[in-house]
Design a protein around this motif. Structure first.
Motif, PDB file in Angstrom:
ATOM      1  N   ASP A 115      21.529  36.923  91.180  1.00  0.00           N
ATOM      2  CA  ASP A 115      21.973  35.719  90.123  1.00  0.00           C
ATOM      3  C   ASP A 115      21.984  34.243  91.705  1.00  0.00           C
ATOM      4  N   SER A 116      22.576  33.513  90.152  1.00  0.00           N
ATOM      5  CA  SER A 116      22.177  32.039  90.940  1.00  0.00           C
ATOM      6  C   SER A 116      24.078  32.208  91.813  1.00  0.00           C
ATOM      7  N   LEU A 117      23.943  31.682  92.535  1.00  0.00           N
ATOM      8  CA  LEU A 117      25.184  31.076  93.922  1.00  0.00           C
ATOM      9  C   LEU A 117      25.984  33.141  93.701  1.00  0.00           C
ATOM     10  N   SER A 118      25.728  34.326  93.998  1.00  0.00           N
ATOM     11  CA  SER A 118      26.064  35.111  94.651  1.00  0.00           C
ATOM     12  C   SER A 118      25.941  35.250  95.843  1.00  0.00           C
ATOM     13  N   GLY A 119      26.091  35.932  96.874  1.00  0.00           N
ATOM     14  CA  GLY A 119      26.295  36.045  98.478  1.00  0.00           C
ATOM     15  C   GLY A 119      25.268  37.480  98.224  1.00  0.00           C
ATOM     16  N   VAL A 120      24.028  37.095  99.605  1.00  0.00           N
ATOM     17  CA  VAL A 120      23.479  37.478  99.847  1.00  0.00           C
ATOM     18  C   VAL A 120      23.185  37.062 101.525  1.00  0.00           C
ATOM     19  N   VAL A 121      22.543  38.597 101.590  1.00  0.00           N
ATOM     20  CA  VAL A 121      22.283  39.055 103.225  1.00  0.00           C
ATOM     21  C   VAL A 121      20.730  38.738 103.456  1.00  0.00           C
ATOM     22  N   ILE A 122      20.459  37.986 104.552  1.00  0.00           N
ATOM     23  CA  ILE A 122      18.996  36.879 105.045  1.00  0.00           C
ATOM     24  C   ILE A 122      19.130  38.207 105.742  1.00  0.00           C
ATOM     25  N   TYR A 123      17.722  38.811 105.517  1.00  0.00           N
ATOM     26  CA  TYR A 123      16.587  40.067 106.875  1.00  0.00           C
ATOM     27  C   TYR A 123      15.462  38.770 106.589  1.00  0.00           C
ATOM     28  N   ASN A 124      14.737  39.430 108.245  1.00  0.00           N
ATOM     29  CA  ASN A 124      13.608  39.541 108.286  1.00  0.00           C
ATOM     30  C   ASN A 124      13.108  40.441 108.114  1.00  0.00           C
ATOM     31  N   MET A 125      12.019  40.499 108.133  1.00  0.00           N
ATOM     32  CA  MET A 125      10.561  41.393 107.953  1.00  0.00           C
ATOM     33  C   MET A 125      10.822  42.668 108.604  1.00  0.00           C
ATOM     34  N   SER A 126      11.405  42.840 109.596  1.00  0.00           N
ATOM     35  CA  SER A 126      12.087  44.369 110.113  1.00  0.00           C
ATOM     36  C   SER A 126      12.747  44.777 109.847  1.00  0.00           C
ATOM     37  N   GLU A 127      13.539  44.064 108.609  1.00  0.00           N
ATOM     38  CA  GLU A 127      14.809  44.275 108.192  1.00  0.00           C
ATOM     39  C   GLU A 127      16.138  44.234 109.740  1.00  0.00           C
ATOM     40  N   LEU A 128      16.017  43.446 110.105  1.00  0.00           N
ATOM     41  CA  LEU A 128      16.878  42.691 111.051  1.00  0.00           C
ATOM     42  C   LEU A 128      17.678  41.953 110.104  1.00  0.00           C
ATOM     43  N   PRO A 129      19.454  41.758 109.923  1.00  0.00           N
ATOM     44  CA  PRO A 129      19.644  40.651 109.806  1.00  0.00           C
ATOM     45  C   PRO A 129      20.464  39.513 109.954  1.00  0.00           C
ATOM     46  N   LEU A 130      19.749  38.939 109.876  1.00  0.00           N
ATOM     47  CA  LEU A 130      19.521  37.441 110.145  1.00  0.00           C
ATOM     48  C   LEU A 130      21.271  36.168 110.210  1.00  0.00           C
ATOM     49  N   GLY A 131      21.524  36.528 108.522  1.00  0.00           N
ATOM     50  CA  GLY A 131      22.692  36.212 108.672  1.00  0.00           C
ATOM     51  C   GLY A 131      23.455  36.515 106.762  1.00  0.00           C
ATOM     52  N   PHE A 132      24.113  35.575 106.722  1.00  0.00           N
ATOM     53  CA  PHE A 132      24.587  35.443 104.879  1.00  0.00           C
ATOM     54  C   PHE A 132      24.434  34.107 104.052  1.00  0.00           C
ATOM     55  N   GLY A 133      24.538  33.997 102.720  1.00  0.00           N
ATOM     56  CA  GLY A 133      24.648  33.100 101.950  1.00  0.00           C
ATOM     57  C   GLY A 133      24.361  33.077 101.067  1.00  0.00           C
ATOM     58  N   LEU A 134      24.979  31.860  99.916  1.00  0.00           N
ATOM     59  CA  LEU A 134      24.509  31.991  98.585  1.00  0.00           C
ATOM     60  C   LEU A 134      23.157  31.953  98.270  1.00  0.00           C
ATOM     61  N   SER A 135      22.916  32.262  96.789  1.00  0.00           N
ATOM     62  CA  SER A 135      21.986  32.171  96.345  1.00  0.00           C
ATOM     63  C   SER A 135      22.058  31.144  95.926  1.00  0.00           C
ATOM     64  N   ALA A 136      20.952  30.377  95.714  1.00  0.00           N
ATOM     65  CA  ALA A 136      20.776  29.358  94.938  1.00  0.00           C
ATOM     66  C   ALA A 136      19.691  29.628  93.384  1.00  0.00           C
ATOM     67  N   LYS A 137      19.773  30.301  93.968  1.00  0.00           N
ATOM     68  CA  LYS A 137      18.817  30.317  92.263  1.00  0.00           C
ATOM     69  C   LYS A 137      18.831  31.245  91.966  1.00  0.00           C
ATOM     70  N   SER A 138      18.644  32.029  90.597  1.00  0.00           N
ATOM     71  CA  SER A 138      18.073  33.615  90.408  1.00  0.00           C
ATOM     72  C   SER A 138      16.592  34.894  90.093  1.00  0.00           C
ATOM     73  N   THR A 139      16.474  35.611  90.615  1.00  0.00           N
ATOM     74  CA  THR A 139      15.248  36.228  90.985  1.00  0.00           C
ATOM     75  C   THR A 139      14.262  35.813  89.930  1.00  0.00           C
ATOM     76  N   GLU A 140      14.578  35.359  88.521  1.00  0.00           N
ATOM     77  CA  GLU A 140      13.668  34.856  87.861  1.00  0.00           C
ATOM     78  C   GLU A 140      12.991  33.392  88.202  1.00  0.00           C
ATOM     79  N   GLU A 141      14.429  33.084  88.232  1.00  0.00           N
ATOM     80  CA  GLU A 141      13.652  31.610  88.710  1.00  0.00           C
ATOM     81  C   GLU A 141      13.133  31.248  90.176  1.00  0.00           C
ATOM     82  N   CYS A 142      13.278  32.172  91.141  1.00  0.00           N
ATOM     83  CA  CYS A 142      12.580  32.423  92.485  1.00  0.00           C
ATOM     84  C   CYS A 142      11.301  32.210  92.059  1.00  0.00           C
TER      85      CYS A 142
END
Length: 180
Positions: free
Chosen positions: A126-153
């Protein structure tokens, strides 16, 4: 070092629930040994009962830290998660974003994730939900808030911000001067 008050616990768990949801129970009810959260110098630490008992004789002024620092309370009572909690947040996160290799460095410099750098995203974000950001090798790089929902993306333009950067592993290098 003391247990969190009811108000501190509420604020802390609300922030943590943004990222890991109901999986908070896995942090507290562990099978290997008992863990708890303790407050020391406005910072919340995740520490085992065994380590907490061993640190008992150490005075408050001599104790610098114990366990894993999950974040810090501000003077106004707000809680901010720190990058040191990334291992636990990534392990139990419910929403994730994967970024392309070409934008990893930009993210690690503290920039937000744009749609042009988005590789994939979990379906129920959903929009403004907490997300973990990964690279394509499944390594966590950080975390943040989603600015848009999946559909809006799916329907946005390539310059749209998909996730706001809250913390990333590059913070260690950027804040090196202030940490010493």
């Amino acid at each position: 070092m003391r247990p969190l008050t009811d108000q501190e616990t509420k604020v802390f768990f609300e922030k943590l629930a943004k990222y890991i949801g109901q999986n908070i129970k896995y942090l507290i009810d562990r099978e290997d040994e008992k863990y708890c959260f303790r407050l020391h110098n406005d910072r919340v630490y995740y520490v085992s009962q065994r380590l907490l008992k061993a640190a008992g004789p150490i005075g408050r002024k001599q104790l610098m830290s114990i366990g894993v620092c999950f974040g810090k309370f501000s003077k106004t009572g707000k809680f901010r998660l720190q990058i040191t909690a990334l291992d636990y947040i990534a392990r139990y996160s419910t929403r994730r974003i994967w970024i392309k290799p070409t934008v990893e460095q930009s993210f690690l410099y503290g920039n937000h994730v744009l749609k042009s750098g988005l590789a994939k995203i979990t379906d129920d974000t959903d929009s403004l939900s907490g997300v973990v950001i990964y690279n394509m090798s499944e390594l966590p790089l950080g975390f943040g808030l989603s600015a848009k929902s999946t559909e809006e993306c799916r329907s946005g333009t390539s310059g749209d911000i998909v996730a706001f950067n809250q913390a990333d592993v590059g913070a260690y290098l950027r804040d090196e001067d202030t940490l010493l």
